[in-house]
Scaffold this motif. Sequence first.
Motif, mmCIF file in Angstrom:
data_model
loop_
_atom_site.group_PDB
_atom_site.id
_atom_site.type_symbol
_atom_site.label_atom_id
_atom_site.label_comp_id
_atom_site.label_asym_id
_atom_site.label_seq_id
_atom_site.Cartn_x
_atom_site.Cartn_y
_atom_site.Cartn_z
ATOM 1 N N UNK A 70 -2.014 -38.883 47.744
ATOM 2 C CA UNK A 70 -2.338 -37.586 47.175
ATOM 3 C C UNK A 70 -3.693 -37.149 47.713
ATOM 4 N N UNK A 71 -4.006 -35.887 47.486
ATOM 5 C CA UNK A 71 -5.246 -35.347 48.036
ATOM 6 C C UNK A 71 -6.460 -35.954 47.343
ATOM 7 N N UNK A 302 -10.437 -33.415 56.053
ATOM 8 C CA UNK A 302 -9.521 -33.598 54.937
ATOM 9 C C UNK A 302 -9.208 -35.069 54.748
ATOM 10 N N UNK A 303 -8.810 -35.433 53.544
ATOM 11 C CA UNK A 303 -8.548 -36.839 53.237
ATOM 12 C C UNK A 303 -7.413 -36.953 52.231
ATOM 13 N N UNK A 304 -6.816 -38.131 52.196
ATOM 14 C CA UNK A 304 -5.801 -38.491 51.205
ATOM 15 C C UNK A 304 -6.174 -39.847 50.626
ATOM 16 N N UNK A 305 -5.599 -40.177 49.470
ATOM 17 C CA UNK A 305 -5.878 -41.452 48.825
ATOM 18 C C UNK A 305 -4.564 -42.065 48.359
ATOM 19 N N UNK A 306 -4.444 -43.386 48.499
ATOM 20 C CA UNK A 306 -3.210 -44.062 48.112
ATOM 21 C C UNK A 306 -3.067 -44.068 46.598
ATOM 22 N N UNK A 307 -1.849 -43.804 46.147
ATOM 23 C CA UNK A 307 -1.586 -43.869 44.709
ATOM 24 C C UNK A 307 -1.276 -45.300 44.274
ATOM 25 N N UNK A 317 -2.924 -51.110 52.676
ATOM 26 C CA UNK A 317 -3.930 -50.314 51.975
ATOM 27 C C UNK A 317 -3.764 -50.506 50.470
ATOM 28 N N UNK A 318 -4.772 -51.016 49.796
ATOM 29 C CA UNK A 318 -4.699 -51.141 48.336
ATOM 30 C C UNK A 318 -4.612 -49.774 47.658
ATOM 31 N N UNK A 319 -4.261 -49.772 46.403
ATOM 32 C CA UNK A 319 -4.271 -48.518 45.632
ATOM 33 C C UNK A 319 -5.679 -47.946 45.617
#
Length: 413
Positions: A70-71, A302-307, A317-319
Amino acid sequence: MTNTQQPVSTDGADLSWIDDITMTALERNPYPSYERLRREAPLAFVPVLGAYVASTAEICREIAMSEEFEAVITPAGGRTFGHPAIIGVNGDIHADLRGMVEPQLQPVEVDKFVDDLVRPIARRYLEAFEDNGRAELVADYCEPVSVRSLGDLLGLQSVSSDQLRDWFHKLSNSFTNAGVDENGEFTDPERFAQGDQAKEEIRAIVDPLIDEWIENPADTAISHWLHDGMPAGETRERDYIYPTIYVYLLGAMQEPGHGLASTLVGLFSRPEQMEEVVDEPNLIPRAISEGMRWTSPIWSATARITKNPVQVAGVNLPAQTPVILSYGAANHDTGKYDAPTDFDLHRPPLPHLAFGAGNHACAGIYYANQVMRIAMEELLEAIPNLERDESEDVEFWGWGFRGPTSLTCTWEV
């Protein structure tokens, strides 16, 4: 946004060189570092940024489209814009903010106003220098047309173009102040003062306008943001929309101006293609598309992050792991483009990532392209014999946002 994982390539090669990447090098010229990242570690933790970086077209698109991400806004971006900025939120807030800004940016709506908005502005700036035989086009034309067009759309007619340009440069310097130390602390916290000063000036001017638009709605973008989609007699809170106002006063003002300037630099590198565009204005949209790929104005912002924990490109990639999507690097991916460092008007029209992808792709894609198209049409119609002054170098700057710092041109009057 930190991680202490030692970078290792998929074939086990030593990637300790990534530790030596500096913000100075990235801002001056990010391409060498990102070319090596694409080749050796297309998804890697970069210590100076305190985050993983995706550098290929495939990985950037995969992450941008994935439901596993998600963003998220970068720490420097969050420090600059505050919350909730449209580029860093999800769920209902993102849906509301997109629903707030998108109606005026739909192609059918943009077509109703963009020509009448942009063409007179472009002509006005051209009239100031077209008889001089010389101009520095970034400061005299590209940036002013971009900021004036959006400023008027937002309802900021009372703000000078010079002031708007000053705001987006200060916000850009703050937003891209991403360098961190081994503890994740900003290495140059004083640089954020530029963004703080811009925001203070913005609120001093925009607050009275908001007061007026709350009581007397107007046909301006910010007034629509206050009222549209709200129950009768209610408006969105100003603190709720200010972070998105800042997003617009940076990215939405920067992108068309620097996209136009980069396209011109690219065309100057291929004089025969510049001549084609002058002779056939219907090629302008194609030239702009190539210019946006060649030097993406929003290069790596821009970036995203793991849920949840997820594996991407062989990397676990960890949460809650942030990943910066480097669209400017992706648009130079040799796995997707032949000779990507070359500007080529006749390159096969493959999709690029200059405007992002997924549900957080730029909401103003059509608007930005139309501003650039109209501005270039007017420029080349008024000065068809435009040439770059070869006695002055063209320098590009920026890692998060990138464009030429100046572009001096001459022509016979």
